[in-house]
Design a protein around this motif. Structure first.
Motif, PDB file in Angstrom:
ATOM      1  N   GLU A   1       3.343   9.582   2.382  1.00 35.35           N
ATOM      2  CA  GLU A   1       2.271   9.285   1.651  1.00 35.35           C
ATOM      3  C   GLU A   1       2.161   8.000   1.167  1.00 35.35           C
ATOM      4  OE1 GLU A   1       0.486  11.096  -2.484  1.00 35.35           O
ATOM      5  OE2 GLU A   1       1.160  12.471  -1.112  1.00 35.35           O
ATOM      6  N   SER A   2       1.021   7.264   1.273  1.00 35.22           N
ATOM      7  CA  SER A   2       1.040   5.784   0.937  1.00 35.22           C
ATOM      8  C   SER A   2       0.292   5.548  -0.328  1.00 35.22           C
ATOM      9  CB  SER A   2      -0.047   5.193   1.895  1.00 35.22           C
ATOM     10  OG  SER A   2      -0.235   3.683   1.548  1.00 35.22           O
ATOM     11  N   THR A   3       0.665   4.387  -0.897  1.00 40.15           N
ATOM     12  CA  THR A   3       0.079   4.307  -2.388  1.00 40.15           C
ATOM     13  C   THR A   3      -1.002   3.334  -2.170  1.00 40.15           C
ATOM     14  OG1 THR A   3       1.088   1.830  -2.227  1.00 40.15           O
ATOM     15  CG2 THR A   3       2.592   3.664  -3.222  1.00 40.15           C
ATOM     16  N   GLY A   4      -1.529   3.194  -0.856  1.00 37.41           N
ATOM     17  CA  GLY A   4      -2.829   2.364  -0.812  1.00 37.41           C
ATOM     18  C   GLY A   4      -2.525   0.868  -0.630  1.00 37.41           C
ATOM     19  N   SER A   5      -1.256   0.548  -0.930  1.00 35.40           N
ATOM     20  CA  SER A   5      -0.918  -1.016  -0.817  1.00 35.40           C
ATOM     21  C   SER A   5       0.099  -1.112   0.224  1.00 35.40           C
ATOM     22  CB  SER A   5      -0.543  -1.347  -2.215  1.00 35.40           C
ATOM     23  OG  SER A   5       0.157  -2.769  -2.068  1.00 35.40           O
ATOM     24  N   SER A   6       0.024  -1.935   1.328  1.00 38.42           N
ATOM     25  CA  SER A   6       1.059  -2.179   2.075  1.00 38.42           C
ATOM     26  C   SER A   6       2.485  -2.802   1.480  1.00 38.42           C
ATOM     27  CB  SER A   6       0.675  -3.101   3.239  1.00 38.42           C
ATOM     28  OG  SER A   6       0.095  -4.410   2.851  1.00 38.42           O
ATOM     29  N   LYS A   7       2.254  -3.672   0.453  1.00 41.94           N
ATOM     30  CA  LYS A   7       3.422  -4.198  -0.293  1.00 41.94           C
ATOM     31  C   LYS A   7       4.205  -3.169  -1.025  1.00 41.94           C
ATOM     32  CE  LYS A   7       1.471  -9.028  -0.784  1.00 41.94           C
ATOM     33  NZ  LYS A   7       1.235  -9.889  -1.584  1.00 41.94           N
ATOM     34  N   LEU A   8       3.607  -2.318  -1.690  1.00 42.31           N
ATOM     35  CA  LEU A   8       4.121  -1.123  -2.494  1.00 42.31           C
ATOM     36  C   LEU A   8       4.900  -0.145  -1.370  1.00 42.31           C
ATOM     37  CD1 LEU A   8       1.769  -0.535  -5.386  1.00 42.31           C
ATOM     38  CD2 LEU A   8       3.770  -1.690  -5.494  1.00 42.31           C
ATOM     39  N   ASP A   9       4.201   0.069  -0.432  1.00 36.24           N
ATOM     40  CA  ASP A   9       4.647   0.813   0.588  1.00 36.24           C
ATOM     41  C   ASP A   9       6.014   0.377   1.273  1.00 36.24           C
ATOM     42  OD1 ASP A   9       2.473   2.717   0.008  1.00 36.24           O
ATOM     43  OD2 ASP A   9       1.501   2.072   1.999  1.00 36.24           O
TER      44      ASP A   9
ATOM     45  N   PHE B   1       5.153   3.679  -8.789  1.00 36.30           N
ATOM     46  CA  PHE B   1       5.066   2.149  -9.191  1.00 36.30           C
ATOM     47  C   PHE B   1       4.038   2.428 -10.592  1.00 36.30           C
ATOM     48  CE2 PHE B   1       6.377   1.722  -4.883  1.00 36.30           C
ATOM     49  CZ  PHE B   1       7.308   0.896  -4.991  1.00 36.30           C
ATOM     50  N   ARG B   2       4.541   2.174 -11.592  1.00 37.90           N
ATOM     51  CA  ARG B   2       3.475   2.013 -12.748  1.00 37.90           C
ATOM     52  C   ARG B   2       2.718   0.808 -12.661  1.00 37.90           C
ATOM     53  NH1 ARG B   2       5.117   5.921 -17.118  1.00 37.90           N
ATOM     54  NH2 ARG B   2       7.061   6.761 -16.309  1.00 37.90           N
ATOM     55  N   ALA B   3       1.352   0.973 -13.365  1.00 41.07           N
ATOM     56  CA  ALA B   3       0.642   0.002 -13.513  1.00 41.07           C
ATOM     57  C   ALA B   3       1.179  -1.294 -14.143  1.00 41.07           C
ATOM     58  CB  ALA B   3      -0.708   0.308 -14.032  1.00 41.07           C
ATOM     59  N   LYS B   4       1.112  -2.206 -13.790  1.00 43.72           N
ATOM     60  CA  LYS B   4       1.492  -3.597 -14.523  1.00 43.72           C
ATOM     61  C   LYS B   4       0.587  -3.707 -15.762  1.00 43.72           C
ATOM     62  CE  LYS B   4       2.697  -6.602 -10.559  1.00 43.72           C
ATOM     63  NZ  LYS B   4       2.325  -7.863  -9.644  1.00 43.72           N
ATOM     64  N   THR B   5       1.424  -4.058 -16.959  1.00 39.28           N
ATOM     65  CA  THR B   5       0.627  -4.295 -18.230  1.00 39.28           C
ATOM     66  C   THR B   5       0.313  -6.005 -18.187  1.00 39.28           C
ATOM     67  OG1 THR B   5       2.688  -4.617 -19.330  1.00 39.28           O
ATOM     68  CG2 THR B   5       1.510  -2.458 -19.320  1.00 39.28           C
TER      69      THR B   5
ATOM     70  N   ALA C   1      -2.143  -4.506  -9.397  1.00 35.48           N
ATOM     71  CA  ALA C   1      -1.734  -4.391 -10.807  1.00 35.48           C
ATOM     72  C   ALA C   1      -1.554  -2.686 -10.820  1.00 35.48           C
ATOM     73  CB  ALA C   1      -2.468  -5.082 -11.579  1.00 35.48           C
ATOM     74  N   GLU C   2      -2.638  -2.004 -10.512  1.00 34.24           N
ATOM     75  CA  GLU C   2      -2.596  -0.504 -10.803  1.00 34.24           C
ATOM     76  C   GLU C   2      -1.480   0.307 -10.323  1.00 34.24           C
ATOM     77  OE1 GLU C   2      -4.734  -1.206  -6.999  1.00 34.24           O
ATOM     78  OE2 GLU C   2      -4.891  -2.169  -8.960  1.00 34.24           O
ATOM     79  N   GLY C   3      -0.743  -0.142  -9.750  1.00 34.80           N
ATOM     80  CA  GLY C   3       0.648   0.551  -9.272  1.00 34.80           C
ATOM     81  C   GLY C   3       0.100   1.868  -8.069  1.00 34.80           C
ATOM     82  N   GLY C   4       0.860   2.599  -8.051  1.00 36.92           N
ATOM     83  CA  GLY C   4       0.544   3.781  -7.230  1.00 36.92           C
ATOM     84  C   GLY C   4       1.771   4.757  -6.969  1.00 36.92           C
ATOM     85  N   MET C   5       1.669   5.804  -6.019  1.00 36.95           N
ATOM     86  CA  MET C   5       2.815   6.367  -5.880  1.00 36.95           C
ATOM     87  C   MET C   5       2.900   6.813  -4.316  1.00 36.95           C
ATOM     88  SD  MET C   5       3.724  10.319  -6.905  1.00 36.95           S
ATOM     89  CE  MET C   5       2.754  11.336  -5.813  1.00 36.95           C
ATOM     90  N   ALA C   6       3.988   6.580  -3.700  1.00 43.03           N
ATOM     91  CA  ALA C   6       4.338   6.701  -2.481  1.00 43.03           C
ATOM     92  C   ALA C   6       5.278   7.926  -2.231  1.00 43.03           C
ATOM     93  CB  ALA C   6       5.019   5.378  -1.612  1.00 43.03           C
ATOM     94  N   LYS C   7       5.066   8.606  -1.089  1.00 41.94           N
ATOM     95  CA  LYS C   7       6.321   9.661  -1.008  1.00 41.94           C
ATOM     96  C   LYS C   7       6.959   9.271   0.290  1.00 41.94           C
ATOM     97  CE  LYS C   7       4.144  13.468  -3.041  1.00 41.94           C
ATOM     98  NZ  LYS C   7       3.410  14.906  -3.017  1.00 41.94           N
TER      99      LYS C   7
END
Length: 156
Positions: free
Chosen positions: A80-88, A121-125, A56-62
């Motif tokens: 650069e990873s977001t820290g989440s394999s799904k978001l990456d 990826f913006r955080a989910k509200t 839910a917190e989102g993240g930024m990938a490069k």
């Protein structure tokens, strides 16, 4: 749509172009290069998806994109990873779905263009209550709320 798409616009595409690519009219060249970068960014944004069951917190990938002279995607890699394999995985899938990209301007003479695109990826509200609407206290309370809304927003 249960899950909103919250992939923020790309902060901008960063490209490494050699200094010798600048010739007679640097402002015009810079303008056409920036316009092309915006086209690439818009193409990426058009393929954005926030994956289900992702953090839910989102993240930024490069993501590194390598394009040929016609805008075809040669390769892409996570820089650069977001820290989440799904978001990456979603960031890489977005790049694949966006290909082919617009053809680069003639001022860019390289055959293999390397671009680094930040994908946010913006955080989910989350709502403080389950479902999409707040719970109504009673039918009478809901009727008062509806009447107030009609008086505020005529024709909405």
């Amino acid at each position: 749509m249960k899950f909103l798409i919250f992939l923020a616009g790309l902060l901008g595409l960063l490209a490494a172009f050699p200094a010798h690519a600048q010739t007679a009219a640097p402002d015009a060249q810079e303008s056409s290069i920036n316009a092309w970068k915006r086209q690439v960014s818009n193409r990426l944004v058009s393929k954005r998806i926030y994956p289900r069951n992702s953090p839910a917190e989102g993240g930024m990938a490069k993501v590194l994109l390598v394009l040929d002279r016609t805008g075809n995607l040669i390769s892409s890699a996570l820089v650069e990873s977001t820290g989440s394999s799904k978001l990456d995985a979603a960031a890489l899938a977005m790049v694949e779905a966006a290909a082919p990209f617009p053809e680069p301007p003639a001022e860019i003479e390289e055959d293999g263009l390397h671009l680094t695109a930040p994908i946010v990826f913006r955080a989910k509200t989350t709502l403080p209550w389950p479902g999409s609407l707040p719970p109504a206290e009673s039918a009478g309370e809901q009727a008062k709320i509806d009447a107030k809304m009609r008086s505020i927003c005529r024709g909405c």
